[in-house]
Design an enzyme around this catalytic site. Structure first.
Site, PDB file in Angstrom:
ATOM      1  N   GLY A   1       0.788  -1.238   0.000  1.00  0.00           N
ATOM      2  CA  GLY A   1       0.000   0.000   0.000  1.00  0.00           C
ATOM      3  C   GLY A   1       0.814   1.280   0.000  1.00  0.00           C
ATOM      4  O   GLY A   1       0.282   2.353   0.290  1.00  0.00           O
ATOM      5  N   SER A   2       2.086   1.202  -0.371  1.00  0.00           N
ATOM      6  CA  SER A   2       2.897   2.431  -0.343  1.00  0.00           C
ATOM      7  C   SER A   2       2.445   3.425  -1.415  1.00  0.00           C
ATOM      8  O   SER A   2       2.495   4.639  -1.197  1.00  0.00           O
ATOM      9  CB  SER A   2       4.388   2.118  -0.475  1.00  0.00           C
ATOM     10  OG  SER A   2       4.685   1.627  -1.757  1.00  0.00           O
ATOM     11  N   ASN A   3       1.992   2.937  -2.555  1.00  0.00           N
ATOM     12  CA  ASN A   3       1.477   3.862  -3.580  1.00  0.00           C
ATOM     13  C   ASN A   3       0.166   4.496  -3.127  1.00  0.00           C
ATOM     14  O   ASN A   3      -0.064   5.685  -3.356  1.00  0.00           O
ATOM     15  CB  ASN A   3       1.287   3.138  -4.918  1.00  0.00           C
ATOM     16  CG  ASN A   3       2.600   3.022  -5.667  1.00  0.00           C
ATOM     17  OD1 ASN A   3       3.068   3.990  -6.262  1.00  0.00           O
ATOM     18  ND2 ASN A   3       3.221   1.851  -5.597  1.00  0.00           N
TER      19      ASN A   3
ATOM     20  N   ARG B   1      -5.234  -8.793  -8.879  1.00  0.00           N
ATOM     21  CA  ARG B   1      -6.248  -9.576  -9.582  1.00  0.00           C
ATOM     22  C   ARG B   1      -6.520  -8.941 -10.930  1.00  0.00           C
ATOM     23  O   ARG B   1      -6.356  -7.729 -11.087  1.00  0.00           O
ATOM     24  CB  ARG B   1      -7.545  -9.618  -8.790  1.00  0.00           C
ATOM     25  CG  ARG B   1      -7.415 -10.425  -7.526  1.00  0.00           C
ATOM     26  CD  ARG B   1      -8.767 -10.597  -6.918  1.00  0.00           C
ATOM     27  NE  ARG B   1      -8.667 -11.104  -5.566  1.00  0.00           N
ATOM     28  CZ  ARG B   1      -9.014 -12.334  -5.212  1.00  0.00           C
ATOM     29  NH1 ARG B   1      -9.476 -13.177  -6.111  1.00  0.00           N
ATOM     30  NH2 ARG B   1      -8.916 -12.712  -3.957  1.00  0.00           N
TER      31      ARG B   1
ATOM     32  N   ASN C   1      -3.468   2.017 -13.948  1.00  0.00           N
ATOM     33  CA  ASN C   1      -2.602   1.072 -13.240  1.00  0.00           C
ATOM     34  C   ASN C   1      -1.170   1.586 -13.282  1.00  0.00           C
ATOM     35  O   ASN C   1      -0.798   2.315 -14.204  1.00  0.00           O
ATOM     36  CB  ASN C   1      -2.672  -0.309 -13.896  1.00  0.00           C
ATOM     37  CG  ASN C   1      -1.850  -1.344 -13.142  1.00  0.00           C
ATOM     38  OD1 ASN C   1      -1.844  -1.367 -11.898  1.00  0.00           O
ATOM     39  ND2 ASN C   1      -1.130  -2.195 -13.857  1.00  0.00           N
TER      40      ASN C   1
ATOM     41  N   HIS D   1       2.852   0.151 -13.107  1.00  0.00           N
ATOM     42  CA  HIS D   1       3.622  -1.085 -13.226  1.00  0.00           C
ATOM     43  C   HIS D   1       5.112  -0.750 -13.079  1.00  0.00           C
ATOM     44  O   HIS D   1       5.581   0.215 -13.679  1.00  0.00           O
ATOM     45  CB  HIS D   1       3.338  -1.748 -14.584  1.00  0.00           C
ATOM     46  CG  HIS D   1       3.983  -3.079 -14.710  1.00  0.00           C
ATOM     47  ND1 HIS D   1       3.472  -4.204 -14.097  1.00  0.00           N
ATOM     48  CD2 HIS D   1       5.129  -3.452 -15.331  1.00  0.00           C
ATOM     49  CE1 HIS D   1       4.281  -5.229 -14.353  1.00  0.00           C
ATOM     50  NE2 HIS D   1       5.286  -4.800 -15.101  1.00  0.00           N
TER      51      HIS D   1
HETATM   52  C1  GRF Z   1       4.127  -1.395  -7.172  1.00  0.00           C
HETATM   53  O1  GRF Z   1       5.462  -1.670  -7.498  1.00  0.00           O
HETATM   54  C2  GRF Z   1       3.269  -1.262  -8.404  1.00  0.00           C
HETATM   55  O2  GRF Z   1       3.982  -0.804  -9.515  1.00  0.00           O
HETATM   56  C3  GRF Z   1       2.828  -2.685  -8.661  1.00  0.00           C
HETATM   57  O3  GRF Z   1       2.631  -3.227  -7.378  1.00  0.00           O
HETATM   58  C4  GRF Z   1       3.481  -2.573  -6.453  1.00  0.00           C
HETATM   59  C5  GRF Z   1       2.604  -2.130  -5.314  1.00  0.00           C
HETATM   60  O4  GRF Z   1       3.361  -1.618  -4.263  1.00  0.00           O
HETATM   61  N1  GRF Z   1       1.653  -2.719  -9.490  1.00  0.00           N
HETATM   62  P1  GRF Z   1       2.619  -0.953  -3.023  1.00  0.00           P
HETATM   63  O5  GRF Z   1       1.628  -1.973  -2.510  1.00  0.00           O
HETATM   64  O6  GRF Z   1       1.944   0.283  -3.516  1.00  0.00           O
HETATM   65  O7  GRF Z   1       3.690  -0.652  -2.012  1.00  0.00           O
END
Ligand code: GRF
Length: 209
Positions: A22-24, A93, A109, A111
């Site tokens: 969940g860091s993003n 998912r 999304n 990536h």
């Molecule tokens: C990130 O590296 C994102 O690019 C990928 O999953 C990871 C999620 O990281 N889709 P976080 O859970 O947001 O820390």
């Protein structure tokens, strides 16, 4: 604990979907709190017990965990909340085609590689083990495929062969945390269009990213 309530969505309301750390998600909420992103995070939706739930609690963002029939559960929730954008942030998912179709150009999304290289899981590790000299991040619209949708933004970094995998991971995540909220802002502002697979961002808006 992941409750059921969500906020009434403003015209710039986001739903974030996550399955892991969940860091993003946290970076997006902080960008919103700091005024860097003019949007409200209406709801975190998770599909499993994960650290993102704890982050949502600390950040006072309503959180909802999908039940076993997650596809219909998610579809109903999105209909109810009616967000401006659905933001995937480590959601492990594949979205049902029905949802992708219904929310066309409203699902983003992120990536951790320069797509179309290294789609799917463990992209950072695959790029690292491949010995790439350049890698990076991709933010794209979600289509029916896995990491195949039209690309909105990519940012690259040169890989120092002396870096460990975790050093590369750290740099990739830093890029993600910086660029995801800025890209969301651009898409919410509406100065863009798509021709085929190409995403065009109008000049004034592009200055934001
Ligand atoms: C990130 O590296 C994102 O690019 C990928 O999953 C990871 C999620 O990281 N889709 P976080 O859970 O947001 O820390």
């Amino acid at each position: 604990m992941c409750g059921l309530l969500h906020r009434n969505v403003s015209t710039r309301g986001l739903v974030v979907l996550a399955s892991g750390n969940g860091s993003n998600f946290e970076a997006i909420v902080k960008a919103s709190n700091e005024g860097l992103l003019n949007a409200e995070i209406a709801q975190l939706i998770v599909d499993r017990d994960c650290h993102a739930i704890e982050r949502a609690r600390k950040l006072s963002v309503p959180c909802r965990k999908l039940n076993e029939s997650w596809r219909s559960d998610l579809e109903t929730l999105l209909d109810e909340i009616s967000p401006s954008l659905v933001v995937l942030a480590g959601f492990l998912r594949i979205l049902p085609k029905r949802i992708v179709k219904k929310w066309r150009w409203k699902i983003l999304n992120i990536h951790p590689s320069l797509l179309p290289a290294f789609p799917g899981m463990h992209a950072i590790r695959k790029a690292y083990e491949h010995g790439v000299k350049v890698t990076g991040i991709t933010i794209h619209f979600v289509d029916e495929g896995v990491d195949t949708g039209p690309i909105i933004l990519q940012k690259a970094i040169e890989v120092d062969p002396a870096w460990s995998l975790s050093e590369l991971e750290e740099r990739i995540h830093k890029l993600e945390h910086y660029w995801y909220s800025r890209t969301i802002e651009v898409i919410l502002n509406g100065g863009w269009h798509i021709e085929g697979r190409r995403v065009f961002i109008e000049k004034d808006t592009r200055q934001l990213v």
